[in-house]
Structure formats: structure tokens, C-alpha cells
Design a protein around this motif. Structure first.
Motif, short mmCIF file in Angstrom:
data_model
loop_
_atom_site.label_atom_id
_atom_site.label_comp_id
_atom_site.label_asym_id
_atom_site.label_seq_id
_atom_site.Cartn_x
_atom_site.Cartn_y
_atom_site.Cartn_z
N LEU A 241 0.83 -1.21 0.00
CA LEU A 241 0.00 0.00 0.00
C LEU A 241 0.86 1.26 0.00
CD1 LEU A 241 -2.78 -0.96 2.61
CD2 LEU A 241 -3.02 -0.87 0.12
N ALA A 242 2.01 1.19 0.71
CA ALA A 242 2.89 2.36 0.84
C ALA A 242 3.93 2.43 -0.27
CB ALA A 242 3.58 2.32 2.20
N GLU A 243 3.83 1.53 -1.25
CA GLU A 243 4.76 1.49 -2.39
C GLU A 243 6.20 1.33 -1.93
OE1 GLU A 243 3.94 5.01 -4.64
OE2 GLU A 243 2.06 4.22 -5.44
N MET A 244 6.41 0.40 -0.99
CA MET A 244 7.73 0.07 -0.49
C MET A 244 8.16 -1.29 -1.07
SD MET A 244 6.74 1.30 3.36
CE MET A 244 8.17 0.75 4.27
N ASP A 245 9.42 -1.62 -0.93
CA ASP A 245 9.97 -2.87 -1.47
C ASP A 245 9.69 -4.00 -0.48
OD1 ASP A 245 11.38 -4.93 -2.57
OD2 ASP A 245 13.31 -3.91 -2.63
N ILE A 246 8.78 -4.91 -0.85
CA ILE A 246 8.41 -5.98 0.09
C ILE A 246 9.50 -7.04 0.20
CG2 ILE A 246 5.94 -5.64 -0.30
CD1 ILE A 246 5.98 -8.18 -2.02
N SER A 247 10.44 -7.07 -0.76
CA SER A 247 11.51 -8.07 -0.70
C SER A 247 12.66 -7.65 0.19
CB SER A 247 12.03 -8.36 -2.11
OG SER A 247 12.64 -7.20 -2.66
N GLU A 248 12.71 -6.35 0.52
CA GLU A 248 13.79 -5.83 1.37
C GLU A 248 13.34 -5.83 2.84
OE1 GLU A 248 16.75 -5.30 2.88
OE2 GLU A 248 17.26 -4.67 0.82
N ARG A 250 15.88 -6.22 5.40
CA ARG A 250 17.07 -6.01 6.24
C ARG A 250 17.34 -4.54 6.51
NH1 ARG A 250 21.19 -8.84 2.37
NH2 ARG A 250 19.90 -7.55 0.98
N LEU A 251 16.77 -3.64 5.68
CA LEU A 251 17.03 -2.22 5.82
C LEU A 251 15.74 -1.46 6.13
CD1 LEU A 251 19.38 -1.68 2.74
CD2 LEU A 251 20.06 -1.92 5.14
N PRO A 252 15.84 -0.36 6.89
CA PRO A 252 14.65 0.47 7.14
C PRO A 252 14.14 1.08 5.83
CG PRO A 252 16.44 1.02 8.66
CD PRO A 252 17.02 0.13 7.61
N GLN A 253 12.84 1.29 5.76
CA GLN A 253 12.24 1.92 4.57
C GLN A 253 11.18 2.93 5.00
OE1 GLN A 253 11.27 -0.54 1.00
NE2 GLN A 253 11.68 -2.28 2.35
N ASP A 254 10.88 3.84 4.09
CA ASP A 254 9.83 4.83 4.30
C ASP A 254 8.89 4.83 3.10
OD1 ASP A 254 10.69 6.01 6.85
OD2 ASP A 254 12.40 6.76 5.69
N GLY A 255 7.62 5.09 3.36
CA GLY A 255 6.64 5.20 2.29
C GLY A 255 5.43 5.96 2.77
N HIS A 256 4.44 6.13 1.93
CA HIS A 256 3.22 6.80 2.38
C HIS A 256 2.01 6.26 1.64
CE1 HIS A 256 2.10 9.59 -0.94
NE2 HIS A 256 3.36 9.42 -1.29
N ILE A 257 0.86 6.40 2.29
CA ILE A 257 -0.41 5.93 1.75
C ILE A 257 -1.39 7.10 1.75
CG2 ILE A 257 -2.34 4.31 2.05
CD1 ILE A 257 -0.40 2.60 3.79
N ALA A 258 -2.04 7.34 0.63
CA ALA A 258 -3.11 8.35 0.56
C ALA A 258 -4.43 7.65 0.83
CB ALA A 258 -3.12 9.02 -0.81
N LEU A 259 -5.23 8.24 1.71
CA LEU A 259 -6.47 7.59 2.15
C LEU A 259 -7.57 8.63 2.33
CD1 LEU A 259 -7.85 4.98 3.40
CD2 LEU A 259 -7.04 5.81 5.60
N GLU A 260 -8.78 8.26 1.93
CA GLU A 260 -9.95 9.09 2.18
C GLU A 260 -10.86 8.36 3.15
OE1 GLU A 260 -13.89 10.74 1.99
OE2 GLU A 260 -13.40 8.75 1.22
#
Length: 567
Positions: A241-248, A250-260
Motif C-alpha cells: 500500500l505504501a509502495e515500499m519494497d516488500i523483498s527488502e 534487512r534495511l529500514p524503509q519509508d513510504g506513504h499511503i493516501a487515504l480518504e
């Protein structure tokens, strides 16, 4: 006319109004042409329950004293949460082809038609107070109840495959959980957090269950436990949903979700962190559609509001806000920017990250990983002909030097520092390496800020303070001992915490001629604080004690966020 006569008879029978008051209402009705019920509501002559009962009696609709246990859970879910919340109604029970629905507006035919189309049942409206319906909706649609079936299904699935899963990895176990259950679970966790006014959602890997917590009014609260077998599926679903890499992993990641949700637009900032047992997910909830940047709403104390306005009237100089992370510094600065946001001014902000978008203001996000720092961005901003600059945080000497230089050359600079009190911001700049005479030349004022939880208005009760509480109050404000304090008893509205909402308290240090001299002489924080108190500065403690005595918050809450030791 017959309907009005029935209403008048009911009002007199139930002793809602006396005959004299009712006669005045009828005279006003004749003069204005308004309905009897409209006049009662406009003049606040009846409370919420009485008003609903009058509406019900006038239209021969049954009134019920609704409580959550009167509602059949399966029947309640014949409509969606969004539908129930939007129209303040909830199905109570089903009798053959008849659906009994508690409504705060039982005469709304359009809503009744919507329910009938969705449920294929004949709607029988019941009148109930808006508060009672809201509590029933909250009970039957909250995260625990909405996700109960999903979690139960997950546990049944675990039991069903227990023997064959004993020797498999967690990832294999999680694959047994269906996508529909995960989708429903994640959706209910997020929407329930929004409805609970949470600022953050924490999804934490634990054994044997995964823990979900909400941060509400600055305090983390346990919500539900989810089977650990669903952990990887939940994390993967959120990352998709946050358009992040689901295969990674081991490393921290950031993403965002737009929601109404319920007519509001939300931006969900998602952060993943690899930890023992799996990835921890934290979701920051940002409501993009509310107007929260009005100074009068943020700084409610008239004296503090006046001081803020006087400080930012200056065409150039520096204003610093101080306090710990999460104390609302950025919100206060945004409200100041909105006050200054006029067509004649060019306002630029440098933030890490940009959390809310402000109209007609240029906002720049820094990215230290790619070399885009506060200092480098600030240099570029100065070539953009700004009038007002907001620097998210002064973290190092380079950023401080550029900000000071900007303030010296005719710009109004707003920024934040991490210090305990207002005077501490001065020594912090000097410790970074700024010369005292430069600090004195540009500094308009420093403001220390804290957020305190406010007492829930629904369950607020007076009480007589103990001798220990009196001692703390008198040591701080020197008032007499005849005081009455307040606290929340705990109710459904505040989730039985006794608190609902937060407000800011301030310690505003305005740099006077005498304070200017003391900064040049590199006087100590304590000496500067004593001087500014003598000039009329209210400390955080004094501001907080005023809120306690005014019944806004509790002494217990104040001692949680402010050092109550003697000055």
C-alpha cells in the motif's frame, strides 16, 4: 395543527417546560413563523435527550434509551461503518423483514431509503440521542470488535494446520492466512486509529502475538493482539500500500499511503524498521483536510497570543521554539506562518520532512542521505528572495550561522531547538559556536512549549485537592488554599482515561534591552531566566498551574510534562 397540539401536550405532560415559558415560545413562534421545535433548539430550552424525545413524540416514533448491549452485533454490520457514522444511525435488531434502526434524525427519509436498498428490509425508525448512537457505533465498529472475526479466523486456521506447521518457518505459516482477512484487518486497524484520534499506529513483532498500539493524546495504548502467523502478510500488505519494497527486510524503509475516510483526506507516513522477531511498522496519521493552523486556536491564552503577535511584527530577526520531540513546535510555527501569509510576502520553509502542505508557501524537504541538508538548502533559499524563512531545526553550527546571517540581513527567521526551557535556547546557540553579540543582535525571543492533555468534558468532576497537591500548587503560584480542582472519571468518550484532546502551554521569553545586555555578557541561563521572570515572563510551570486551577487539566498531567521543582 393537530401535530403541534400533540407536541405541546407532550411538553407539558413531561414537565419539559413550564406553562409560562411555553407561552413565550408560542408567542415567538407566532411572531417569527418558525416551528415550535426550531425555537426550542435555537434558545437552548431543552437538552439533547429532551429534544429527541419531543421529535419522536411529535411524529409518533418510539424513543429508546440506547445502549451498546441493546444492539445485535450481526444486525449492526448490515450497514457499513462509514454509513452508520455519516448518518449517525445503527441497526438495532431484525424482525423478519423489518429492520429496527436507531436514528438521531428518524425523519430523514433519504437515509431510510438508503438503508432499505442496502439491506432489502423495511426500516422501522427508532429515535435515540446522537451521543447514545455514537457510543453504540464506537462499540460495535471499533477495532477490537471489527477485527474479532478476522483474528478468530486466523487462529482457527493456525489450529487446523498446527500439525503440518510445527516444523515450518514463520513465513510459511503466514502464507496460510488469506488475503481477504489481511486486507480487512489492516483496513480496520487504520480506520479505527483515525476514529480514535490517534497520531501514530505501532505494529510490533512479539511472541506469541503481534502487538498493535495507538498513540492517542501523546500516550501509547494497547489495542489488539494479532496472531504472529499473520505478521509477514500484514507487513507485506502495508508495504505494498505504501509502495515500499516488500523483498527488502534487512534495511529500514519509508513510504506513504493516501487515504480518504469520512470525507477527510489523510496522508499516512509509513516507516519500517528491522527488529528481533520481524519488522516493526509505525504509521504516522496526518489529516490533510482540516484547518488547524489558526494562531487563535493554537495559542488560546490571550497574553501568550499577544506576545506571539508582537514578536512576529518585527520585519527581521529570529524567533526560536524549544521543547522535546512531539510537543507541537511545528504546529505552532505553522500557525505563525499562516498569520504572516499575505500576498506581499515570500515565505519559504526548509523541513525534515514536510508533513503538511500550506497554501501559497514554498516548502522544501531536506534529504541528508543525498547531501541535501538544512545548511545547503538554506543557502539556496537565500537566493530565492525570501521575506520569511522557517528552518525546521537548527542542528549544527553551519545551519545556525546561515540562519543568524539571514536574520541579520533583513529576514524573519523561525526555527526550533531542543532545550528544556526558553533561556536554554540562548546558551545552546552560543555552545554551537555563535558569538554572544550575534545572538543578542538577531534574537527577538525564545519560546518553550509543552503539550498537556485536557480533562474529558463528558466525565469531568470536581474534587478537593490533597495537602500534597495544595503544596505543589501554592509553591508554584502562591494562591490561597480555597481551591477546587477537576479530573475525569473515565468514560466511553475518552476511552476511560479521563482525558480527551491536548493543548499547548508556553514560556515566552521576549528579549528586552536588559536581556540583550545579559546575552552579550554571556550571562548564565539562570540569571537570564530570573531577569525575564522579573520582567513578567510566565514559566511553563506557572502557565500549567493556571490551566490546572482553571479546570483545563490535572495536576497529575502537569507533573508528567513539566518539572514542578521550585525555581
Amino acid at each position: 395543527m393537530q401535530k403541534q397540539d400533540h407536541t405541546i401536550s407532550y411538553i407539558l405532560k413531561e414537565n419539559i417546560l413550564d406553562e409560562e415559558t411555553l407561552q413565550k415560545v408560542l408567542e415567538e413562534q407566532e411572531a417569527s413563523g418558525q416551528s415550535l421545535i426550531s425555537i426550542l433548539k435555537k434558545n437552548n430550552l431543552v437538552d439533547e435527550e429532551q429534544f429527541t424525545k419531543i421529535i419522536a413524540a411529535s411524529n409518533k416514533i418510539e424513543f429508546i434509551n440506547l445502549s451498546p448491549d441493546m444492539v445485535d452485533s450481526m444486525t449492526a454490520h448490515m450497514v457499513t461503518y462509514e454509513m452508520a457514522n455519516q448518518h449517525n444511525m445503527i441497526p438495532v435488531k431484525k424482525e423478519d423483514n423489518r429492520l429496527l434502526v436507531a436514528m438521531s434524525a428518524p425523519l430523514n427519509l433519504a437515509v431510510r431509503d438508503q438503508i432499505e436498498i442496502r439491506t432489502a428490509c423495511k426500516v422501522v425508525p427508532l429515535a435515540a440521542t446522537p451521543d447514545a448512537i455514537t457510543q453504540a457505533i464506537r462499540y460495535h465498529f471499533n477495532v477490537q470488535n471489527v477485527t474479532r472475526q478476522s483474528v478468530a479466523s486466523m487462529r482457527l486456521k493456525e489450529d487446523r494446520y498446527k500439525d503440518e506447521l510445527d516444523n515450518t518457518e514463520l513465513e510459511d505459516k503466514s502464507s496460510r492466512v488469506t488475503d481477504s482477512l489481511i486486507t480487512k484487518l489492516v483496513s480496520s486497524i487504520i480506520t479505527a486509529a483515525i476514529d480514535a484520534r490517534a497520531s501514530d499506529i505501532h505494529i510490533e513483532p512479539q511472541e506469541p502475538d503481534m502487538r498493535v498500539r495507538y498513540r492517542i493524546d501523546g500516550i501509547l495504548r494497547d489495542e489488539i493482539n494479532v496472531p504472529s502467523s499473520a505478521q509477514q502478510e500484514m507487513v507485506s500488505h502495508i508495504k505494498i500500500l505504501a509502495e515500499m519494497d516488500i523483498s527488502e527486510r534487512r534495511l529500514p524503509q519509508d513510504g506513504h499511503i493516501a487515504l480518504e475516510h469520512n470525507g477527510h483526506d489523510y496522508d499516512l507516513r509509513v516507516s519500517s524498521l528491522p527488529a528481533v522477531g520481524g519488522e516493526k511498522i509505525v504509521i504516522r496519521i496526518l489529516d490533510k483536510s482540516i484547518n488547524r493552523w489558526l494562531l487563535d486556536d493554537i495559542v488560546t491564552s490571550p497574553d501568550d497570543n499577544r506576545k506571539f503577535r508582537e514578536l512576529v511584527k518585527n520585519p527581521y530577526g529570529m524567533l526560536l521554539l524549544t521543547g522535546p520531540t512531539g510537543c507541537g513546535k511545528t504546529t505552532t510555527l505553522y500557525s505563525v506562518l499562516q498569520l504572516l501569509n499575505t500576498p506581499e510576502r515570500n515565505i519559504v520553509t526548509v523541513e525534515d520532512p514536510v508533513e503538511y502542505c500550506l497554501d501559497n508557501i514554498t516548502q522544501v524537504g531536506v534529504k541528508p542521505v543525498t547531501g541535501v541538508t538544512f545548511a545547503s538548502t538554506l543557502r539556496s533559499v537565500l537566493r530565492q528572495d525570501p521575506d520569511i524563512i522557517l528552518v525546521g531545526e537548527i542542528r549544527d553550527l553551519e545551519t545556525a550561522e546561515i540562519a543568524i546571517s539571514a536574520a541579520l540581513t533583513g529576514h524573519l527567521v523561525l526555527s526550533t531547538l531542543h532545550t528544556n526551557d526558553a533561556a536554554g535556547a540562548i546558551s545552546r546557540l552560543i555552545n554551537l559556536g555563535i558569538q554572544p553579540f550575534l545572538v543578542a543582535s538577531v534574537l527577538l525571543g525564545t519560546v518553550a512549549q509543552r503539550l498537556i492533555r485536557t480533562i474529558c468534558p463528558k466525565c469531568k468532576q470536581p474534587y478537593t485537592p490533597s495537602s500534597e497537591e495544595l503544596e505543589q500548587l501554592f509553591a508554584s503560584c502562591g494562591r490561597g488554599k480555597s481551591v477546587q480542582l477537576y479530573r475525569g472519571q473515565g468514560c466511553d468518550s475518552c476511552y476511560h482515561t479521563g482525558y480527551r484532546g491536548r493543548k499547548a502551554i508556553y514560556e515566552i521569553l521576549c528579549v528586552s534591552h536588559e536581556t540583550h545586555k545579559m546575552i552579550v555578557e554571556a550571562s548564565s541561563d539562570d540569571a537570564i531566566k530570573r531577569q525575564t521572570i522579573a520582567e513578567g515572563m510566565k514559566t511553563l510551570r506557572k502557565s500549567g498551574v493556571e490551566e490546572v486551577l482553571n479546570g483545563v487539566t490535572t495536576l497529575e498531567e502537569l507533573t508528567r510534562v513539566v518539572d514542578m521543582r521550585l525555581e
